[in-house]
Design an enzyme around this catalytic site. Structure first.
Site, mmCIF file in Angstrom:
data_model
loop_
_atom_site.group_PDB
_atom_site.id
_atom_site.type_symbol
_atom_site.label_atom_id
_atom_site.label_comp_id
_atom_site.label_asym_id
_atom_site.label_seq_id
_atom_site.Cartn_x
_atom_site.Cartn_y
_atom_site.Cartn_z
ATOM 1 N N TRP A 120 69.955 12.424 68.828
ATOM 2 C CA TRP A 120 70.000 10.960 68.950
ATOM 3 C C TRP A 120 69.693 10.516 70.364
ATOM 4 C CZ3 TRP A 120 69.091 9.157 64.550
ATOM 5 C CH2 TRP A 120 69.615 9.759 63.414
ATOM 6 N N ASP A 171 75.973 5.399 73.424
ATOM 7 C CA ASP A 171 75.837 5.332 71.968
ATOM 8 C C ASP A 171 77.113 5.963 71.407
ATOM 9 O OD1 ASP A 171 75.381 5.737 69.287
ATOM 10 O OD2 ASP A 171 73.465 6.776 69.532
ATOM 11 N N LYS A 224 79.751 4.510 60.075
ATOM 12 C CA LYS A 224 80.479 5.774 60.172
ATOM 13 C C LYS A 224 81.978 5.495 60.192
ATOM 14 C CE LYS A 224 76.449 7.337 62.518
ATOM 15 N NZ LYS A 224 75.923 8.251 61.502
HETATM 16 N N1 PMP Z 1 73.039 7.387 67.066
HETATM 17 C C1 PMP Z 1 73.878 8.247 66.463
HETATM 18 C C2 PMP Z 1 74.881 8.978 67.294
HETATM 19 C C3 PMP Z 1 73.793 8.450 65.083
HETATM 20 O O1 PMP Z 1 74.620 9.309 64.492
HETATM 21 C C4 PMP Z 1 72.834 7.733 64.333
HETATM 22 C C5 PMP Z 1 72.710 7.856 62.832
HETATM 23 N N2 PMP Z 1 73.297 8.875 62.214
HETATM 24 C C6 PMP Z 1 71.972 6.868 65.004
HETATM 25 C C7 PMP Z 1 72.117 6.712 66.367
HETATM 26 C C8 PMP Z 1 70.924 6.083 64.264
HETATM 27 O O2 PMP Z 1 71.583 5.097 63.551
HETATM 28 P P1 PMP Z 1 70.861 4.087 62.563
HETATM 29 O O3 PMP Z 1 70.472 4.861 61.352
HETATM 30 O O4 PMP Z 1 71.945 3.078 62.303
HETATM 31 O O5 PMP Z 1 69.694 3.492 63.241
#
Ligand code: PMP
Length: 366
Positions: free
Chosen positions: A107, A177, A201
């Site tokens: 991520w 994040d 989450k």
């Molecule tokens: N950052 C983290 C730490 C994630 O776990 C995720 C999705 N699992 C994301 C960003 C991306 O999130 P989204 O699908 O809401 O764009």
């Protein structure tokens, strides 16, 4: 009705009490004669919902007055772009500003790649050499004092790591994040310039992204090509109602905030989460079949990846667990193996049921 134990990384398990309340208010939200899904986002009823959600979130997380709380759409992924667009300061020579990224998993790697589209993003440290099984040491980072911000992904959902210690970024704003750890434990908001996360989450249904951002970072002098709707100033000035918000999702997030408050807030949530994680890690540490894949010191309380060492056995485990009512234990498609996400709403009994199942599986397959 049979509810399973759902170990999905997101969208993920929500508190049963919250689901029941949302169901009971589905046809008639508190005398409005309609559901929250059907009402105008300009109505008095929805104004009450979003204002109460913000107040409860501020109280839970201890958000100082000098920070704005935004309820947005576009997922955490849209913030990969919005953050550089809003926080990289245009320089007098026309260049776009700089940021330091710490790459500790998929991520933060994606966020880094996105930021490079808009400005000079630099990789201050990476744990890719170790397969992202650890978090770079917060005390030996190559941070530059002239950066507009330092970016971290505080809990890497796929690799199951989290920062045991935050980097000291001096006067440079720290951006986190927190998607997969938001509201799982207390955070000292004043140490950050910006904290954000997708709701799906620990907080609520997919479709809501929460951004907590310090006032001085909500500015007009963003990168000039930043779309109006992606400017934090636009949504901060409008109380997140510049355009139609994810109204139903914000309502459910609000119910989850109340659920957390009734259970002692984030300090109590951390205790419950540490206890649940301990049950699972203690078992993994003595198992002769299963092995946790993250470095011990950096282990996440929320996402626990593990493997048997055999792809065939992993697949059998996931299938047999599913048949036993333990859902979504397959690891992320990029790494395989297994992963148990044990967010706030996963009861301790769910983790204990998983460990009992693993013990049985181990006895049968050693
Ligand atoms: N950052 C983290 C730490 C994630 O776990 C995720 C999705 N699992 C994301 C960003 C991306 O999130 P989204 O699908 O809401 O764009």
């Amino acid at each position: 009705m049979a509810r399973v134990y759902n170990f999905s990384a997101g969208p993920a398990v929500l508190p049963e009490e919250v689901l029941r309340q949302a169901a009971s208010e589905m046809l008639d939200y508190r005398g409005c004669g309609m559901s929250v899904m059907e009402m105008s986002h300009r109505s008095a009823a929805f104004k009450g919902i979003i204002e109460e959600a913000e107040a409860d979130l501020r109280e839970l997380l201890g958000v100082p007055e000098s920070y704005r709380v935004l309820f947005l759409q576009g997922g955490a992924t849209l913030q990969f772009a919005a953050i550089p667009m809003n926080l990289m300061r245009p320089r007098p020579d026309g260049s776009s500003g700089t940021a330091d990224y710490i790459v500790s998993g998929s991520w933060s790697k994606k966020a880094f790649k996105e930021a490079k589209l808009y400005g000079e993003a630099r990789c201050a440290a990476s744990s890719e050499d170790g397969g992202f099984s650890y978090v770079p040491d917060a005390d030996s980072l190559g941070l530059s004092p002239d950066a507009d911000y330092v970016y971290i992904c505080q809990n890497e959902t796929i690799y199951g790591t989290r920062y045991p210690k935050l980097p000291d970024t001096g006067n440079v704003p720290l951006v986190s994040d927190a998607s997969s750890m938001f509201l799982s434990e207390p955070m000292d908001v004043s140490r950050y310039g910006l904290i954000y996360g997708g709701a799906q989450k620990n907080i609520g249904p997919a479709g809501v992204t929460i951004v907590v951002v310090r006032d001085d970072l909500v500015r007009d002098d963003v990168l000039p090509f930043t779309p109006t709707i992606m400017r934090y100033k636009t949504q901060a000035d409008a109380g997140s109602l510049s355009n139609t918000p994810p109204a139903w999702g914000i309502y459910v997030c609000g119910l989850v905030f109340k659920w957390l408050k009734e259970r002692g807030g984030l300090a109590a949530a951390r205790e419950r989460n540490e206890e649940k994680a301990r049950v699972l890690y203690d078992y993994l540490d003595q198992s002769k079949l299963f092995k946790g894949t993250a470095r011990k010191e950096d282990r996440s309380l929320m996402n626990v990846p593990f493997v048997t060492g055999s792809d065939e056995l992993d697949a059998r485990f996931v299938a047999e667990a599913k048949a036993a009512g333990l859902e979504s234990l397959k690891g992320h498609r990029s790494v395989g193996g297994m992963r148990a996400s044990i967010y706030n709403a996963m009861p301790r009994e769910g983790v204990e049921a998983l460990v009992r199942f693993m013990e049985r599986f181990e006895a049968e397959n050693r």
